[in-house]
Design an enzyme around this catalytic site. Sequence first.
Site, PDB file in Angstrom:
ATOM      1  N   HIS A 269     -65.530   8.354  11.591  1.00 49.33           N
ATOM      2  CA  HIS A 269     -64.764   7.411  10.785  1.00 49.33           C
ATOM      3  C   HIS A 269     -64.684   6.023  11.402  1.00 49.33           C
ATOM      4  O   HIS A 269     -64.147   5.112  10.774  1.00 49.33           O
ATOM      5  CB  HIS A 269     -63.342   7.958  10.629  1.00 49.33           C
ATOM      6  CG  HIS A 269     -62.712   8.308  11.948  1.00 49.33           C
ATOM      7  ND1 HIS A 269     -62.995   9.480  12.593  1.00 49.33           N
ATOM      8  CD2 HIS A 269     -61.844   7.644  12.732  1.00 49.33           C
ATOM      9  CE1 HIS A 269     -62.313   9.525  13.740  1.00 49.33           C
ATOM     10  NE2 HIS A 269     -61.618   8.420  13.848  1.00 49.33           N
ATOM     11  N   CYS A 270     -65.177   5.843  12.635  1.00 50.79           N
ATOM     12  CA  CYS A 270     -64.959   4.565  13.323  1.00 50.79           C
ATOM     13  C   CYS A 270     -66.239   3.850  13.708  1.00 50.79           C
ATOM     14  O   CYS A 270     -66.490   2.730  13.250  1.00 50.79           O
ATOM     15  CB  CYS A 270     -64.112   4.797  14.581  1.00 50.79           C
ATOM     16  SG  CYS A 270     -62.401   5.275  14.245  1.00 50.79           S
ATOM     17  N   ILE A 271     -67.045   4.457  14.574  1.00 53.00           N
ATOM     18  CA  ILE A 271     -68.165   3.741  15.180  1.00 53.00           C
ATOM     19  C   ILE A 271     -69.173   3.234  14.143  1.00 53.00           C
ATOM     20  O   ILE A 271     -69.667   2.109  14.263  1.00 53.00           O
ATOM     21  CB  ILE A 271     -68.873   4.609  16.242  1.00 53.00           C
ATOM     22  CG1 ILE A 271     -67.859   5.083  17.286  1.00 53.00           C
ATOM     23  CG2 ILE A 271     -69.978   3.825  16.920  1.00 53.00           C
ATOM     24  CD1 ILE A 271     -67.120   3.983  17.983  1.00 53.00           C
ATOM     25  N   ASP A 274     -66.486   0.404  11.774  1.00 51.26           N
ATOM     26  CA  ASP A 274     -65.635  -0.692  12.245  1.00 51.26           C
ATOM     27  C   ASP A 274     -66.391  -1.959  12.639  1.00 51.26           C
ATOM     28  O   ASP A 274     -65.932  -3.076  12.338  1.00 51.26           O
ATOM     29  CB  ASP A 274     -64.771  -0.212  13.416  1.00 51.26           C
ATOM     30  CG  ASP A 274     -63.775   0.863  12.992  1.00 51.26           C
ATOM     31  OD1 ASP A 274     -63.762   1.201  11.795  1.00 51.26           O
ATOM     32  OD2 ASP A 274     -63.027   1.362  13.849  1.00 51.26           O
TER      33      ASP A 274
END
Length: 432
Positions: A269-271, A274
């Site tokens: 969900h991030c790398i 974002d």
Amino acid sequence: MSDLTTKLAERAARIVVSGAGYVGLPLALELARAGFHVTALDPNGRKIEAILRGKSYVEGISDADLVAVVEPRRLAASSDPRVLAEADAVVICVPTPLDATRAPDTSYISAALDDIVRYQHPGMLVVLESTTYPGTTLELLAPRLSARFTLGEDVFVAYSPERTDPGNARHGVRNTPKVVAGVTPACLRAALALYGAIVEQTVPVSSTTAAELVKLLENTFRAVNIGLANELAMLSRRLGVDPFEVVDAASTKPFGFMPFYPGPGVGGHCIPVDPLFLAWKAASLGLNAEFAELADRVNRAMPDHVLRRAAELLAGAKQALRGAKVLVYGMTYKPDIADTRESPGLRIIQKLAQEGADVACMDPLVVELPPTHRALTRVDSASSFSPYDLVVVVVPHRSLDRERLLAEGRLILDTRNVLAEAHGPRAHVHGL
């Protein structure tokens, strides 16, 4: 303001956590443990039912953890936004994906905000935790929440980036320092009163935009360094050098170096997401976030590199990729969790199948594959590795029987160096 801070200090405040996913549920649990009356608000009825039955669906939260706060009625759950009418504080923990053009999709934030505005009342604190582009709190939340109320007097708006790391047994909500910012000083004080009740350390910063940028820096830092490690892996392949050996040796330097390791791609969900929030915002200001964009390109290209390596290894064994029996081990985006979001394993499978390989997958943690992959052949984790022309290891789950894989696999592409310490002949094991 004094009434709100008093309620927060005395644990008398009623809290609604909007979004009961991997960020919202751990937060709701910690608030309930601290003595607040908490309601998890989510449109997904299956999540609501699971919470009320004390059945966890989030890594790191056990059924017993939920039962301990649900039974004494400290944690409730609902899909009805009318619960917001009684909330003293609302924390927004909803998804913030990218849209089809790879721009930020703030529709989930806007939907949560619609509900809050509908039931807004004086004395309410609203905190956004969802990862987003710098300026979101000031541009989206503050104007709508202050349309009928005065910021810092009747309504308090803040941003505190989530730092959840699914599967991390050492760091959770309580012992991970919490960055907090308010739109006004009074907003900051209110948010600090809330988080000060549940975390060991709060880190106040000067503005919500700074706090939003903090989260993007944290994950862009990781994306850039992973991208560098992936470039190192491709260069090492040409030089006949093991990139994991290089990183491990560099890690012996006691200063000025932090190890990042190559892999088959990035997921979760991030790398993968974002850095693109950062790049999108930079572009809107007429700037280029070149490191973020380059890291994204390198990391997204790794499944293609894995595909090329698979074809090379099979060719070296006098076999074409088309028609080869290939087993991909690991469908999740990181070890020892069941989350398949943005998993490089799924992309690798898709690419292998497009090239005509006969692909199967093995992952003991994944109960159900995404709809796009449900026709995929799955094999039990106890099955033999020997029937396959090539085994591609994508995720190093602890449960993987490394010794058995080494003994049974005819040809192995180890993208994570998981067999480095397994005992046995290694001529058939190859890296990135």
